[in-house]
Design an enzyme around this catalytic site. Structure first.
Site, PDB file in Angstrom:
ATOM      1  N   LYS A 154       1.190   0.552  -0.646  1.00 54.54           N
ATOM      2  CA  LYS A 154       2.377   0.333  -1.478  1.00 54.54           C
ATOM      3  C   LYS A 154       3.617   0.144  -0.600  1.00 54.54           C
ATOM      4  O   LYS A 154       4.483  -0.684  -0.888  1.00 54.54           O
ATOM      5  CB  LYS A 154       2.562   1.504  -2.450  1.00 54.54           C
ATOM      6  CG  LYS A 154       1.490   1.509  -3.548  1.00 54.54           C
ATOM      7  CD  LYS A 154       1.396   2.840  -4.261  1.00 54.54           C
ATOM      8  CE  LYS A 154       0.199   2.852  -5.212  1.00 54.54           C
ATOM      9  NZ  LYS A 154      -0.038   4.179  -5.810  1.00 54.54           N
ATOM     10  N   GLN A 208       2.768  10.052  -6.131  1.00 56.16           N
ATOM     11  CA  GLN A 208       1.358   9.678  -5.979  1.00 56.16           C
ATOM     12  C   GLN A 208       0.460  10.686  -6.697  1.00 56.16           C
ATOM     13  O   GLN A 208       0.586  11.893  -6.535  1.00 56.16           O
ATOM     14  CB  GLN A 208       0.997   9.593  -4.488  1.00 56.16           C
ATOM     15  CG  GLN A 208      -0.424   9.140  -4.217  1.00 56.16           C
ATOM     16  CD  GLN A 208      -0.717   7.724  -4.734  1.00 56.16           C
ATOM     17  OE1 GLN A 208       0.104   6.820  -4.601  1.00 56.16           O
ATOM     18  NE2 GLN A 208      -1.877   7.540  -5.335  1.00 56.16           N
ATOM     19  N   ASP A 232       5.381   4.099 -12.727  1.00 53.09           N
ATOM     20  CA  ASP A 232       3.964   4.203 -13.078  1.00 53.09           C
ATOM     21  C   ASP A 232       3.741   3.999 -14.569  1.00 53.09           C
ATOM     22  O   ASP A 232       2.603   3.856 -15.010  1.00 53.09           O
ATOM     23  CB  ASP A 232       3.429   5.590 -12.681  1.00 53.09           C
ATOM     24  CG  ASP A 232       2.832   5.566 -11.287  1.00 53.09           C
ATOM     25  OD1 ASP A 232       2.244   4.523 -10.920  1.00 53.09           O
ATOM     26  OD2 ASP A 232       2.957   6.568 -10.568  1.00 53.09           O
TER      27      ASP A 232
END
Ligand SMILES: NC(=O)c1ccc[n+]([C@@H]2O[C@H](COP(=O)([O-])OP(=O)(O)OC[C@H]3O[C@@H](n4cnc5c(N)ncnc54)[C@H](OP(=O)(O)O)[C@@H]3O)[C@@H](O)[C@H]2O)c1
Length: 256
Positions: free
Chosen positions: A23, A67, A90
């Site tokens: 990422k 994460q 997200d």
């Protein structure tokens, strides 16, 4: 103004370290700066909240990625609730999921959004067709079902969701024109569960160390009309959608 996507990693899980690296590399290729905080696995829930709150307060940071998964003992869901929903990339904040349920614009969970995009890109129309999703988890099955049932040219599907409460789920799976595995049970989808010619999307995976074990047994390729590859199937589209959400967060921050 420089777009900024902050990342937070707790602990040293191999797969998570790898995902963060991918990422960050992409962030840099796309012109984002990517401030990163790594907390030790021993970090407390309060430590994690403090990092998120600092990024919330930082006007130079437009999106924040925590994460997943976080080490046992920490509560990812609680941490997400601390995050400013405008900085959610997200699409997993309760406000984002609420917007998805209501059909309002906002960040959409990345793997489901990527699956819709992947099907559309390959000309697999789900409109008016039966899609069966195996799994009703919060990150994949449930939001995907909501997404593909929305009124939109690349959705408009008749979606059936099966799970452990449906003992005879293979009966539904065999009906599917598009079958999405979202269970996280290695090898659970076998050729006898696939309608000949159906499109099979493997979303669920489990890790055994660094080995990736997919839900979809590779022998399903014999029966399916089209199937996602074992490696690199929905991973790249997930990351692409993360950056689509990040661009949305930047737009919200600059008010346009
Ligand atoms: N590739 C990617 O980028 C990506 C991203 C996100 C998620 N994933 C993967 O997608 C999978 C699902 O994620 P999630 O967070 O949504 O998972 P989750 O919350 O663990 O949900 C799993 C779902 O599968 C169902 N299930 C499990 N075993 C089953 C069985 N034997 N028969 C029928 N149904 C069964 C469960 O049913 P119950 O509800 O009845 O327990 C549950 O609804 C995981 O493997 C995850 O790693 C991949």
């Amino acid at each position: 103004m420089t777009p900024s996507l902050a990342t937070v990693l707790v602990g040293d899980d191999d797969a998570s370290v790898g995902y963060i690296r991918i990422k960050q590399r992409l962030a840099s290729e796309l012109g984002f700066v990517s401030p990163h905080v790594r907390l030790p696995a021993s970090a407390s829930q309060v430590d994690l909240h403090r990092v998120i709150e600092d990024f919330n307060a930082d006007r130079g940071v437009h999106g924040v990625l925590v994460q997943h998964p976080v080490p046992g003992g920490l509560d990812y869901g609680r941490a997400l609730q601390v995050l400013d929903p405008d900085k959610d990339v997200d699409g997993m904040h309760p406000v984002s999921l609420g917007r998805l349920a209501l059909g309002l614009p906002g960040p959409v969970p990345c793997t489901p959004a990527g699956i819709e995009a992947l099907l559309a890109f390959h000309g697999v129309s789900v409109a008016g067709r039966e899609v069966v999703v195996l799994g009703r988890g919060a990150t994949l099955g449930r939001p995907l079902a909501m997404l593909l049932a929305q009124k939109r040219a690349t959705a408009d599907a008749a979606v059936t969701v099966v799970h452990t409460g449906v003992a005879d789920w293979p009966r539904f799976a065999r009906r599917a024109e598009v079958l999405v595995a979202a269970a996280g049970v290695p090898g659970i989808v076998r050729p006898e569960h696939v309608r000949p010619g159906a499109v099979v999307v493997g979303g669920g995976v489990r890790y055994a160390g660094r080995r990736l074990l997919p839900d979809v047994d590779p022998s399903c390729a014999r029966v399916a009309g089209a199937i996602t590859p074992r490696v690199g199937g929905v991973g790249p589209t997930t990351v692409a959608m993360l950056f689509r959400n990040a661009v949305g967060a930047v737009r919200r921050a600059v008010g346009g």
